[in-house]
Motif scaffolding. Structure first.
Motif, mmCIF file in Angstrom:
data_model
loop_
_atom_site.group_PDB
_atom_site.id
_atom_site.type_symbol
_atom_site.label_atom_id
_atom_site.label_comp_id
_atom_site.label_asym_id
_atom_site.label_seq_id
_atom_site.Cartn_x
_atom_site.Cartn_y
_atom_site.Cartn_z
ATOM 1 N N THR A 17 -25.193 14.811 115.798
ATOM 2 C CA THR A 17 -23.784 15.203 115.933
ATOM 3 C C THR A 17 -23.083 14.501 117.101
ATOM 4 O O THR A 17 -21.861 14.617 117.232
ATOM 5 N N ASP A 18 -23.819 13.766 117.927
ATOM 6 C CA ASP A 18 -23.217 13.072 119.074
ATOM 7 C C ASP A 18 -22.561 11.747 118.698
ATOM 8 O O ASP A 18 -21.839 11.155 119.510
ATOM 9 N N ALA A 19 -22.779 11.267 117.489
ATOM 10 C CA ALA A 19 -22.312 9.925 117.110
ATOM 11 C C ALA A 19 -20.803 9.755 117.279
ATOM 12 O O ALA A 19 -20.346 8.713 117.771
ATOM 13 N N ILE A 20 -20.021 10.720 116.890
ATOM 14 C CA ILE A 20 -18.559 10.578 116.976
ATOM 15 C C ILE A 20 -18.117 10.469 118.433
ATOM 16 O O ILE A 20 -17.302 9.609 118.782
ATOM 17 N N ASP A 21 -18.645 11.331 119.304
ATOM 18 C CA ASP A 21 -18.304 11.265 120.735
ATOM 19 C C ASP A 21 -18.660 9.896 121.326
ATOM 20 O O ASP A 21 -17.881 9.322 122.089
ATOM 21 N N LEU A 37 -22.415 -4.589 128.147
ATOM 22 C CA LEU A 37 -23.187 -3.957 127.065
ATOM 23 C C LEU A 37 -22.975 -4.719 125.753
ATOM 24 O O LEU A 37 -21.935 -4.575 125.111
ATOM 25 N N PRO A 38 -23.940 -5.528 125.349
ATOM 26 C CA PRO A 38 -23.761 -6.384 124.168
ATOM 27 C C PRO A 38 -23.525 -5.611 122.872
ATOM 28 O O PRO A 38 -22.866 -6.119 121.974
ATOM 29 N N PHE A 39 -23.994 -4.367 122.768
ATOM 30 C CA PHE A 39 -23.854 -3.623 121.521
ATOM 31 C C PHE A 39 -22.408 -3.208 121.238
ATOM 32 O O PHE A 39 -22.066 -2.852 120.115
ATOM 33 N N VAL A 40 -21.545 -3.253 122.236
ATOM 34 C CA VAL A 40 -20.149 -2.828 122.056
ATOM 35 C C VAL A 40 -19.468 -3.676 120.982
ATOM 36 O O VAL A 40 -18.755 -3.153 120.122
ATOM 37 N N ALA A 41 -19.693 -4.974 120.995
ATOM 38 C CA ALA A 41 -19.051 -5.874 120.024
ATOM 39 C C ALA A 41 -19.445 -5.554 118.587
ATOM 40 O O ALA A 41 -18.635 -5.686 117.666
ATOM 41 N N SER A 42 -20.680 -5.122 118.383
ATOM 42 C CA SER A 42 -21.135 -4.826 117.010
ATOM 43 C C SER A 42 -20.917 -3.359 116.622
ATOM 44 O O SER A 42 -21.237 -2.974 115.504
ATOM 45 N N THR A 43 -20.352 -2.579 117.509
ATOM 46 C CA THR A 43 -20.041 -1.178 117.210
ATOM 47 C C THR A 43 -18.575 -1.122 116.792
ATOM 48 O O THR A 43 -17.686 -0.957 117.619
ATOM 49 N N GLN A 44 -18.343 -1.271 115.500
ATOM 50 C CA GLN A 44 -16.975 -1.381 114.997
ATOM 51 C C GLN A 44 -16.455 -0.105 114.333
ATOM 52 O O GLN A 44 -15.251 0.072 114.206
ATOM 53 N N GLU A 45 -17.372 0.753 113.904
ATOM 54 C CA GLU A 45 -16.955 2.005 113.271
ATOM 55 C C GLU A 45 -17.998 3.087 113.541
ATOM 56 O O GLU A 45 -19.104 2.788 113.995
ATOM 57 N N VAL A 46 -17.629 4.317 113.248
ATOM 58 C CA VAL A 46 -18.524 5.456 113.514
ATOM 59 C C VAL A 46 -19.876 5.241 112.837
ATOM 60 O O VAL A 46 -20.917 5.584 113.401
ATOM 61 N N PHE A 47 -19.869 4.633 111.664
ATOM 62 C CA PHE A 47 -21.112 4.379 110.935
ATOM 63 C C PHE A 47 -22.108 3.592 111.785
ATOM 64 O O PHE A 47 -23.310 3.867 111.767
ATOM 65 N N ASP A 48 -21.620 2.611 112.539
ATOM 66 C CA ASP A 48 -22.502 1.802 113.389
ATOM 67 C C ASP A 48 -23.192 2.682 114.431
ATOM 68 O O ASP A 48 -24.396 2.538 114.686
ATOM 69 N N THR A 49 -22.436 3.583 115.033
ATOM 70 C CA THR A 49 -23.005 4.483 116.034
ATOM 71 C C THR A 49 -23.946 5.481 115.375
ATOM 72 O O THR A 49 -24.998 5.812 115.923
ATOM 73 N N SER A 55 -31.474 6.109 114.259
ATOM 74 C CA SER A 55 -32.678 5.343 114.598
ATOM 75 C C SER A 55 -33.410 5.960 115.792
ATOM 76 O O SER A 55 -34.637 5.879 115.876
ATOM 77 N N VAL A 56 -32.681 6.572 116.697
ATOM 78 C CA VAL A 56 -33.299 7.231 117.850
ATOM 79 C C VAL A 56 -33.893 8.575 117.439
ATOM 80 O O VAL A 56 -35.061 8.857 117.683
ATOM 81 N N VAL A 57 -33.081 9.391 116.792
ATOM 82 C CA VAL A 57 -33.479 10.755 116.444
ATOM 83 C C VAL A 57 -34.629 10.760 115.438
ATOM 84 O O VAL A 57 -35.531 11.590 115.515
ATOM 85 N N ASN A 58 -34.612 9.825 114.499
ATOM 86 C CA ASN A 58 -35.616 9.797 113.429
ATOM 87 C C ASN A 58 -36.710 8.754 113.639
ATOM 88 O O ASN A 58 -37.427 8.424 112.696
ATOM 89 N N ALA A 59 -36.842 8.252 114.846
ATOM 90 C CA ALA A 59 -37.879 7.249 115.120
ATOM 91 C C ALA A 59 -39.264 7.845 114.891
ATOM 92 O O ALA A 59 -39.500 9.024 115.193
ATOM 93 N N PRO A 60 -40.186 7.039 114.378
ATOM 94 C CA PRO A 60 -41.558 7.533 114.235
ATOM 95 C C PRO A 60 -42.139 7.896 115.605
ATOM 96 O O PRO A 60 -41.737 7.324 116.624
ATOM 97 N N LYS A 61 -43.051 8.827 115.612
ATOM 98 C CA LYS A 61 -43.602 9.358 116.856
ATOM 99 C C LYS A 61 -44.067 8.262 117.813
ATOM 100 O O LYS A 61 -43.817 8.330 119.018
ATOM 101 N N GLU A 62 -44.716 7.235 117.304
ATOM 102 C CA GLU A 62 -45.253 6.182 118.176
ATOM 103 C C GLU A 62 -44.161 5.318 118.808
ATOM 104 O O GLU A 62 -44.413 4.620 119.778
#
Length: 178
Positions: A17-21, A37-49, A55-62
């Protein structure tokens, strides 16, 4: 998980739920945040965030890394967390960014200090490092204030927006340095 920094500031484990913020903070400060911060340029819409958060929340345990939102009076103001953790060698890196209007209040310094304590005392980490672009003065003051040791320069260690490489200053703190 929530770690209280002071009466107004807390870091809270990243949730979907933090993606929009996060997106709104990036979108409203593109020039300021995009400098380092290089990721800013590729963050163009909420979907990107949302993809990043997923990817962080659902990362495999390892590969899971604790990432936190930084909140002042429950308002999102930045991100902080662990990255490139090497469990076998008990070391990790802390990365962070903070919205421009909350700079120069000691928020990141106090948050990094709490995360170091957490890493050393709860996660069994022995070494924490921070990498800062050579020209990013506010960022490198954080490890300097907290007694991290300057180790050297990682030449052309990060590719910034505009296809420009920047050197990184490497700072570290060991559990025994406390």
């Amino acid at each position: 998980m929530v770690i209280k920094i002071d009466n107004d500031i807390e870091i809270r484990q990243l949730e979907q739920t933090d993606a929009i913020d996060i997106f709104e903070a990036i979108d409203s400060q593109r020039e300021y945040l995009g400098k380092w911060l290089p990721f800013v340029a590729s963050t163009q819409e909420v979907f990107d965030t949302q993809e990043f958060v997923d990817s962080v929340v659902n990362a495999p345990k390892e590969r899971f890394e604790l990432q936190f939102t930084i909140r002042k009076q429950d308002q999102f103001i930045g991100l902080i967390g662990f990255k490139d953790t090497d469990k076998a060698n008990k070391k990790t890196e802390i990365g962070y960014w903070l919205s421009e209007k909350y700079q120069k209040q000691g928020i990141i310094t106090r948050s990094v200090e709490k995360l170091c304590d957490f890493a050393f005392n709860e996660l069994g980490i022995n070494r924490v490092q921070i990498k800062c672009a050579v020209g990013n003065q506010p960022s490198k003051k954080v490890p300097q204030r907290l007694g991290f040791k300057f180790e050297g320069i990682e030449r052309q260690g990060e590719l910034l927006t505009g296809n420009i490489f920047t050197d990184l200053e490497i700072y570290s703190k060991l559990k025994s340095d406390k």
